[in-house]
Scaffold this active site. Structure first.
Site, PDB file in Angstrom:
ATOM      1  N   HIS A  24      11.438 -26.465 -31.212  1.00 14.85           N
ATOM      2  CA  HIS A  24      11.218 -27.367 -30.433  1.00 14.85           C
ATOM      3  C   HIS A  24       9.775 -27.483 -29.797  1.00 14.85           C
ATOM      4  O   HIS A  24       9.525 -27.887 -28.035  1.00 14.85           O
ATOM      5  CB  HIS A  24      12.244 -27.476 -29.569  1.00 14.85           C
TER       6      HIS A  24
ATOM      7  N   LYS B 153       5.410  -6.913 -21.245  1.00 17.20           N
ATOM      8  CA  LYS B 153       4.766  -6.036 -21.199  1.00 17.20           C
ATOM      9  C   LYS B 153       3.597  -5.693 -21.879  1.00 17.20           C
ATOM     10  O   LYS B 153       2.430  -5.236 -21.780  1.00 17.20           O
ATOM     11  CB  LYS B 153       5.908  -4.300 -21.822  1.00 17.20           C
TER      12      LYS B 153
ATOM     13  N   CYS C 142       0.382  -1.130  -0.134  1.00 16.98           N
ATOM     14  CA  CYS C 142       0.326   0.085  -0.250  1.00 16.98           C
ATOM     15  C   CYS C 142       0.526   1.550  -0.045  1.00 16.98           C
ATOM     16  O   CYS C 142       2.113   1.040   0.018  1.00 16.98           O
ATOM     17  CB  CYS C 142      -0.995   0.050   1.534  1.00 16.98           C
TER      18      CYS C 142
ATOM     19  N   GLU D 224      10.998  -9.477 -22.348  1.00 18.12           N
ATOM     20  CA  GLU D 224       9.983  -7.928 -22.099  1.00 18.12           C
ATOM     21  C   GLU D 224       9.074  -7.873 -23.016  1.00 18.12           C
ATOM     22  O   GLU D 224       8.309  -7.286 -22.467  1.00 18.12           O
ATOM     23  CB  GLU D 224      11.700  -7.079 -22.165  1.00 18.12           C
TER      24      GLU D 224
ATOM     25  N   ARG E 128       1.130   2.228  -6.434  1.00 17.01           N
ATOM     26  CA  ARG E 128       1.526   1.700  -4.743  1.00 17.01           C
ATOM     27  C   ARG E 128       0.733   0.465  -5.249  1.00 17.01           C
ATOM     28  O   ARG E 128       0.710  -0.953  -4.763  1.00 17.01           O
ATOM     29  CB  ARG E 128       1.941   1.603  -4.090  1.00 17.01           C
TER      30      ARG E 128
ATOM     31  N   LYS F  84       3.354  -1.345  -8.208  1.00 19.63           N
ATOM     32  CA  LYS F  84       4.354  -0.863  -8.501  1.00 19.63           C
ATOM     33  C   LYS F  84       5.529  -1.597  -8.317  1.00 19.63           C
ATOM     34  O   LYS F  84       7.193  -2.083  -8.285  1.00 19.63           O
ATOM     35  CB  LYS F  84       4.790   0.340  -8.587  1.00 19.63           C
TER      36      LYS F  84
ATOM     37  N   GLU G  85       1.480  -7.719 -18.679  1.00 22.83           N
ATOM     38  CA  GLU G  85       0.561  -6.147 -18.215  1.00 22.83           C
ATOM     39  C   GLU G  85      -0.289  -5.358 -17.771  1.00 22.83           C
ATOM     40  O   GLU G  85      -0.983  -5.482 -17.660  1.00 22.83           O
ATOM     41  CB  GLU G  85       2.109  -5.446 -17.583  1.00 22.83           C
TER      42      GLU G  85
ATOM     43  N   TRP H  11      -3.873  -1.842  -1.688  1.00 25.37           N
ATOM     44  CA  TRP H  11      -3.065  -3.114  -2.396  1.00 25.37           C
ATOM     45  C   TRP H  11      -3.550  -4.545  -2.066  1.00 25.37           C
ATOM     46  O   TRP H  11      -2.557  -5.117  -0.835  1.00 25.37           O
ATOM     47  CB  TRP H  11      -2.346  -2.961  -3.349  1.00 25.37           C
TER      48      TRP H  11
ATOM     49  N   ASN I 203       1.424  -0.295   5.789  1.00 25.76           N
ATOM     50  CA  ASN I 203       2.173  -0.740   4.961  1.00 25.76           C
ATOM     51  C   ASN I 203       3.168  -2.344   5.194  1.00 25.76           C
ATOM     52  O   ASN I 203       4.032  -2.306   5.674  1.00 25.76           O
ATOM     53  CB  ASN I 203       2.532   0.222   3.971  1.00 25.76           C
ATOM     54  N   GLY I 204       2.527  -3.667   5.242  1.00 24.91           N
ATOM     55  CA  GLY I 204       3.059  -4.788   4.742  1.00 24.91           C
ATOM     56  C   GLY I 204       2.527  -5.441   5.780  1.00 24.91           C
ATOM     57  O   GLY I 204       0.627  -5.831   5.761  1.00 24.91           O
TER      58      GLY I 204
END
Ligand code: AGP
Length: 626
Positions: A522, A503, A9, A499, A34, A621, A506, A82, A108-109
């Site tokens: 393969h 992207k 959070c 990458e 966040r 994030k 996400e 979050w 937060n935690g």
């Protein structure tokens, strides 16, 4: 029954002589990347009344709830959440108030032993309004205050001595509106100090603070910070021993925190890359007396012996930073001729890896707060390894946990999907591995200077690619239907393919996979049909002919091909359905260019699908828990 965890959070706090509410709300907007499933604010007004407002959803929903309500007061705390466990709801939103109604907390935690503490407190007559671990903590502080009757600071200290887990907290007591008590362990916390201690700011990072003061303090784990108006900032540990306060200057200006006229932070950060990479190189890539580009890195000169003599490098990271690590491996092995392993930090920390004190472990992280990477560092440290950090967030936990390191200097990255931090990490890995190779004598002067000057040309070449942004936005529209997507590259560009796929996953929620192009035969080639778009990084370098035949194999099975090609290349253009041209450059440093169109591609597909690009679903994030 208990839905226990409140994590990842953003917390904000203010005490001073200004109206707290606007400062807290602006701070929450800055931290919303966040976590963004519920939010809340608590204020103590001049009459000593405690007002708490909460909302499910974004900070803007909280503003709607608080509109036309009493938001007066010069002291307050706020939170944006979050959650992973326990549905987002007003009941579970922060701030949480103690049973007496006097104490209020944001957190937060994770409190790992919350269930046990909850049972103990229930036996003492405490009742609970929410399912959260955080409410248990404020009740525990209240209980400690009742037991010891020595004020809030002492009560917080006693309560935290019983807590197992991670926390960044801010607590206020409506009976003592001149004080905010904050503390941290594992979760990030920054304190802003105003002129003559006339006001104090609290944030999960510096972004809610930078607008008001450049003087910040980074408390360490298990430290309690007392912000009392008109008094020096005080820090104590859980044994009640005073800790010296170190004030740092932050160089974060507001333009870095705004969208700068772009529609989304992600697009702004993609377009930031030319200037960010120039900043990242400045003072590190310098002209020598022979008018050649030379690399100067104090982080190498200070630990030359250790870095030159290490028999092995181990890179640990997560997500996009792990992809940067894969390219870093190629650099270190090619330039420094030293074996380099790359590991997901989340796997490394539990697979009981063989680590020697002679090893150099490189930890890569944008936020500097990723829990798995932090834990992997602690493990490597416990085995005597030397820890080198490549980090963006200044003063972050990972930056402070390393023996040496290099900041990537790309400024705050707010879009959840990392872009400029990736290229910043690559640039630092190039500078590091080239400079070390020079010290080790494992690279010829020609290759060294040629690669260094190629790096110097990167910002202007990215500018060129960004000019094709409109073209990319056009054909991105053609692929919004896709349910699946394949990204293929070889050599330096294989991790770039990974990458690019990440992207797209996400922010557009399309299932995408990156693969070494030669691996197609393969297995993955079985996926190819007219509904499977395939993006090839097909630039004119050592693997070009092989990539062309891979493209023909896909074409032969009806696949739709987008190709990133070298400017004016004909052959690949003939095969591909859509092409993105990039300027010619030395193969080794090409990942700094080939990733740009992939970032833009993912961005425009997500925009076309009408999705929230900066705050994609289910993501945050910085992942501060495992
Ligand atoms: C990348 O776009 C994601 N945000 C995510 O994969 C990220 O790279 C990962 O969580 C690592 O974060 P860090 O670099 O802050 O440690």
């Amino acid at each position: 029954m208990f839905k226990k965890k409140e994590i990842m959070c953003g917390i904000v706090g203010y005490i001073g002589n200004r109206d707290a509410y606007p400062i807290l709300i602006k701070g929450l907007h800055r931290l919303e990347y966040r976590g963004y499933d519920s939010a809340g604010v608590a204020l103590i007004n001049a009459e000593g009344k405690l007002n708490v407002y909460k909302a499910k959803g974004k900070v803007s929903d909280l503003e709607t709830v608080a509109k036309d309500k009493d938001c007066a007061g010069t002291v307050g705390i706020a939170h944006t959440r979050w959650a992973t466990h326990g549905e987002p709801s007003v009941r579970n939103a922060h701030p949480h108030v103690s049973q007496s109604g006097n104490l209020v907390i944001v957190h937060n935690g994770i409190i790992e032993n919350f269930a046990v503490l909850r049972k103990q407190l229930a036996k003492k007559g405490f009742t609970f309004q929410s399912d959260t671990d955080t409410e248990v903590l404020v009740q525990l502080i209240e209980y400690a205050e009742q037991q010891h009757k020595k004020g809030l600071v002492n009560a917080v200290r006693h309560a935290l001595r019983k807590v197992i887990g991670a926390y960044a907290i801010a607590v206020i007591d409506r009976n003592n509106p001149n004080q905010i008590v904050a503390a941290r362990k594992g979760s990030p916390l920054v304190i802003g100090v105003g002129e003559k201690n006339s006001e104090f700011f609290i944030g999960s990072d510096a972004s809610p603070i930078a607008e008001y003061t450049k003087n910040v303090v980074y408390p360490d784990d298990q430290q309690i910070v007392v912000c009392e108006l008109g008094k020096e900032l005080q820090i104590i540990n859980l044994e009640n021993e005073p800790i010296d306060v170190a004030i740092h200057k932050i160089d974060m200006d507001l333009s870095m925190l705004s969208k700068g006229g772009f529609r989304h932070y992600m697009l702004k950060e993609i377009f930031d890359q030319p200037s960010c990479l120039s900043d990242c190189m400045s003072g590190r890539l310098v002209k020598n007396t022979n008018n050649q580009w030379d690399i100067v890195l104090s982080c190498i000169t200070n630990f030359k012996k250790k870095l030159i003599n290490t028999p092995r490098f181990i890179i640990i990271a997560c997500g996009t930073s792990w992809h940067a690590g894969l390219i870093g491996k190629q650099m270190i092995e090619q330039y420094c001729q030293v074996p380099c392993e790359v590991d997901y930090a989340s796997e490394f920390r539990y697979r009981n890896p063989v680590i020697y004190p002679t090893d150099v472990v490189i930890a890569i992280s944008q936020s500097g707060e990723t829990a798995d990477t932090l834990a992997a560092i602690e493990l490597a440290k416990s085995k005597g390894a030397f820890i080198f950090g490549i980090v963006n967030a200044v003063g972050s936990s990972i930056a402070r946990a390393t023996n040496s390191g290099i900041y990537i200097h790309v400024g705050p990255e707010i879009g959840v999907a990392s872009t400029k931090a990736f290229t910043g990490q690559l640039m630092c890995l190039y500078l590091f591995s080239l400079a070390l190779a020079k010290e080790k004598g494992t690279i010829s002067d020609d290759v060294y200077h040629e690669t260094a000057s190629a790096l110097k040309s990167i910002p202007e070449k990215i500018e060129e690619i960004l000019k094709t942004d409109k073209e990319i936005s056009q054909f991105a529209k053609l692929f919004t239907y896709a349910k699946n997507f394949l990204y293929l590259g070889r050599g330096w560009n294989y991790p770039v393919a990974l990458e690019g796929a990440l992207k797209l996953k996400e922010i557009s929620y399309i299932h995408a996979e990156g693969y070494p192009a030669a691996e197609m035969k393969h297995g993955p080639i079985a996926l190819i049909d007219c509904d499977m778009p395939v993006l090839f990084i097909a630039t004119r370098h050592q693997h070009y002919d092989k990539i062309i035949s891979n493209m023909l194999e896909v074409k032969a099975r009806g696949g739709r091909i987008i190709a990133v090609i070298t400017k004016d290349d004909i052959e690949a253009k003939k095969i591909a359905d859509e092409c993105i041209e990039i300027p010619e450059i030395l193969a080794d440093v090409e990942p700094l260019l080939t990733v740009i169109p992939l970032q833009l591609m993912a961005y425009y597909v997500a925009v076309e699908k009408g999705l929230n690009v900066d705050m994609p679903r289910n993501l945050a994030k910085s992942v501060t828990v495992e």
